[in-house]
Design a protein around this motif. Structure first.
Motif, PDB file in Angstrom:
ATOM      1  N   LEU A  62     -20.632 -74.417  36.038  1.00  0.00           N
ATOM      2  CA  LEU A  62     -21.821 -73.580  36.170  1.00  0.00           C
ATOM      3  C   LEU A  62     -22.700 -73.683  34.931  1.00  0.00           C
ATOM      4  CD1 LEU A  62     -23.226 -71.451  37.967  1.00  0.00           C
ATOM      5  CD2 LEU A  62     -21.917 -69.727  36.741  1.00  0.00           C
ATOM      6  N   LEU A  63     -22.088 -73.623  33.773  1.00  0.00           N
ATOM      7  CA  LEU A  63     -22.840 -73.740  32.521  1.00  0.00           C
ATOM      8  C   LEU A  63     -23.490 -75.118  32.406  1.00  0.00           C
ATOM      9  CD1 LEU A  63     -23.555 -72.344  29.859  1.00  0.00           C
ATOM     10  CD2 LEU A  63     -21.478 -73.314  28.894  1.00  0.00           C
ATOM     11  N   PHE A  64     -22.741 -76.160  32.774  1.00  0.00           N
ATOM     12  CA  PHE A  64     -23.276 -77.519  32.711  1.00  0.00           C
ATOM     13  C   PHE A  64     -24.483 -77.678  33.633  1.00  0.00           C
ATOM     14  CE2 PHE A  64     -23.424 -81.828  34.433  1.00  0.00           C
ATOM     15  CZ  PHE A  64     -23.623 -82.557  33.270  1.00  0.00           C
ATOM     16  N   THR A  65     -24.345 -77.243  34.891  1.00  0.00           N
ATOM     17  CA  THR A  65     -25.466 -77.399  35.820  1.00  0.00           C
ATOM     18  C   THR A  65     -26.668 -76.554  35.397  1.00  0.00           C
ATOM     19  OG1 THR A  65     -24.540 -75.720  37.291  1.00  0.00           O
ATOM     20  CG2 THR A  65     -24.079 -78.017  37.821  1.00  0.00           C
ATOM     21  N   GLN A  66     -26.420 -75.402  34.825  1.00  0.00           N
ATOM     22  CA  GLN A  66     -27.529 -74.553  34.382  1.00  0.00           C
ATOM     23  C   GLN A  66     -28.274 -75.197  33.217  1.00  0.00           C
ATOM     24  OE1 GLN A  66     -28.796 -71.765  35.727  1.00  0.00           O
ATOM     25  NE2 GLN A  66     -30.383 -71.868  34.169  1.00  0.00           N
ATOM     26  N   LEU A  67     -27.524 -75.735  32.259  1.00  0.00           N
ATOM     27  CA  LEU A  67     -28.165 -76.315  31.083  1.00  0.00           C
ATOM     28  C   LEU A  67     -28.819 -77.667  31.364  1.00  0.00           C
ATOM     29  CD1 LEU A  67     -25.552 -75.419  28.330  1.00  0.00           C
ATOM     30  CD2 LEU A  67     -27.753 -74.326  28.768  1.00  0.00           C
TER      31      LEU A  67
END
Length: 133
Positions: free
Chosen positions: A76-81
């Protein structure tokens, strides 16, 4: 003392990790361990071993929570960033993915815990010799 290869000698050749990942009997490695999605059979169909006392407790759930939680939060953090998609799209992607990973890991994790408990002859901690009062 039991003879190697007898019904009560799980170290006779069944690898508990392989038996667990295959969701098979921890004694013989052949019969199915589950009678439903997560209910352990009372007896093994192949060797007749009593599995009614097998209980993995909350152990598998804790490991799944940590592993799937780390994958889900990291993803989730990867896709958001990197992609910065709208929140509804992230929820649409990650909630079902996390649910699938969790449900997919439950059976093999529970079976592995049961197989390791059986292999190590683990049981509930109790002190029958402790004074009461």
């Amino acid at each position: 003392m039991t003879a190697p290869g007898s019904a009560h000698s799980p170290a006779a050749g069944v690898n508990p990790l392989l038996a667990g990942l295959r969701c098979r009997c921890p004694n013989c490695g052949e019969g199915p361990l589950f009678v439903g999605y997560l209910k352990v059979c009372d007896r093994c169909e192949a060797c007749g071993e009593d599995l009614s006392q097998a209980d993995s407790g909350d152990g598998p759930v804790v490991f799944i929570l940590l592993i799937v939680g780390a994958i889900g939060c990291g993803g989730l953090l990867f896709t958001q960033l990197v992609f910065n998609p709208p929140i509804w799209l992230e929820v649409l992607i990650w909630l079902p993915l996390i649910a699938i990973m969790t449900l997919g890991a439950l059976r093999p994790f529970k079976a592995t815990f049961v197989a390791l408990q059986f292999h190590n002859r683990a049981s509930e901690a109790r002190r029958d010799d402790a004074p009461r009062g």
